[in-house]
Design a protein around this motif. Structure first.
Motif, PDB file in Angstrom:
ATOM      1  N   CYS A 150      -0.680   7.741   3.878  1.00  0.00           N
ATOM      2  CA  CYS A 150       0.371   6.733   3.725  1.00  0.00           C
ATOM      3  C   CYS A 150       1.734   7.161   4.278  1.00  0.00           C
ATOM      4  O   CYS A 150       2.343   6.383   5.003  1.00  0.00           O
ATOM      5  CB  CYS A 150       0.517   6.334   2.269  1.00  0.00           C
ATOM      6  SG  CYS A 150      -0.506   4.929   1.815  1.00  0.00           S
TER       7      CYS A 150
ATOM      8  N   CYS B 123      -5.755   3.793   4.336  1.00  0.00           N
ATOM      9  CA  CYS B 123      -4.623   4.596   4.761  1.00  0.00           C
ATOM     10  C   CYS B 123      -4.452   5.769   3.834  1.00  0.00           C
ATOM     11  O   CYS B 123      -3.708   5.766   2.890  1.00  0.00           O
ATOM     12  CB  CYS B 123      -3.421   3.691   4.926  1.00  0.00           C
ATOM     13  SG  CYS B 123      -1.967   3.843   4.079  1.00  0.00           S
TER      14      CYS B 123
ATOM     15  N   CYS C 210       0.793  -1.235   0.000  1.00  0.00           N
ATOM     16  CA  CYS C 210       0.000   0.000   0.000  1.00  0.00           C
ATOM     17  C   CYS C 210       0.822   1.280   0.000  1.00  0.00           C
ATOM     18  O   CYS C 210       0.695   2.098  -0.910  1.00  0.00           O
ATOM     19  CB  CYS C 210      -0.919  -0.023   1.228  1.00  0.00           C
ATOM     20  SG  CYS C 210      -1.774   1.521   1.553  1.00  0.00           S
ATOM     21  N   HIS C 211       1.656   1.435   1.023  1.00  0.00           N
ATOM     22  CA  HIS C 211       2.244   2.745   1.293  1.00  0.00           C
ATOM     23  C   HIS C 211       3.058   3.286   0.124  1.00  0.00           C
ATOM     24  O   HIS C 211       3.972   2.628  -0.364  1.00  0.00           O
ATOM     25  CB  HIS C 211       3.139   2.687   2.538  1.00  0.00           C
ATOM     26  CG  HIS C 211       2.389   2.299   3.786  1.00  0.00           C
ATOM     27  ND1 HIS C 211       1.031   2.467   3.925  1.00  0.00           N
ATOM     28  CD2 HIS C 211       2.822   1.772   4.947  1.00  0.00           C
ATOM     29  CE1 HIS C 211       0.671   2.060   5.132  1.00  0.00           C
ATOM     30  NE2 HIS C 211       1.728   1.613   5.768  1.00  0.00           N
TER      31      HIS C 211
ATOM     32  N   LYS D 134      -8.023   1.402  -4.360  1.00  0.00           N
ATOM     33  CA  LYS D 134      -8.217   1.649  -2.925  1.00  0.00           C
ATOM     34  C   LYS D 134      -9.621   2.208  -2.708  1.00  0.00           C
ATOM     35  O   LYS D 134      -9.837   3.412  -2.736  1.00  0.00           O
ATOM     36  CB  LYS D 134      -7.156   2.624  -2.408  1.00  0.00           C
ATOM     37  CG  LYS D 134      -5.758   2.045  -2.417  1.00  0.00           C
ATOM     38  CD  LYS D 134      -4.755   3.010  -1.811  1.00  0.00           C
ATOM     39  CE  LYS D 134      -3.379   2.356  -1.719  1.00  0.00           C
ATOM     40  NZ  LYS D 134      -2.365   3.259  -1.170  1.00  0.00           N
TER      41      LYS D 134
END
Ligand SMILES: [Zn+2]
Length: 132
Positions: free
Chosen positions: A96, A93, A52-53, A88
């Protein structure tokens, strides 16, 4: 030493499966309840970091490899592709960069050894070890 591998899409809904799998393997390896919690949290943070990040979508596929030894458990989380196309939807998040920094701190505080690297394709790899 036993080696286990999982390949999964980077969707957050599969982190529950990751937590259950880590819990089961760590219990078999002889970790106590508190250490199992540490492992689950560290591995989940690593999964979010890889999938993800810093990306606009989740990774299409990433890999978790577990090496179980009588004295330690080593976990390697690596991105398996160059595509981060999983949308997403729920935005787990939105922040991020901040969550990423916190996640790195969490991983380092819960594990005995942590290494953040990239493979030959420039994909993220996080290798961490916890002693039994
Ligand atoms: Zn993120």
């Amino acid at each position: 030493m036993d080696t286990l591998k999982f390949e999964i899409p980077g969707k957050p809904e599969y982190l529950r499966m990751v937590r259950l799998a880590i819990s089961s393997v760590a219990a078999t390896a002889g970790f106590d309840v508190e250490e199992i919690d540490d492992l689950k949290n560290a591995v989940c943070e690593a999964c979010k970091n890889v999938s993800c990040h810093g990306f606009s979508g989740f990774s299409d596929l990433y890999e978790i490899e577990l090496k179980v030894d009588p004295h330690y458990m080593q976990v390697t989380v690596r991105d398996e592709c160059d595509r981060h196309t999983l949308e997403k939807m729920s935005q787990p998040c939105r922040r991020c960069p901040q969550e990423g920094d916190l996640g790195v701190y969490v991983i380092e505080s819960l594990m005995n050894q942590v290494e953040f690297t990239r493979d030959e394709h420039g994909r993220k790899v996080i290798r961490m070890l916890k002693e039994v």
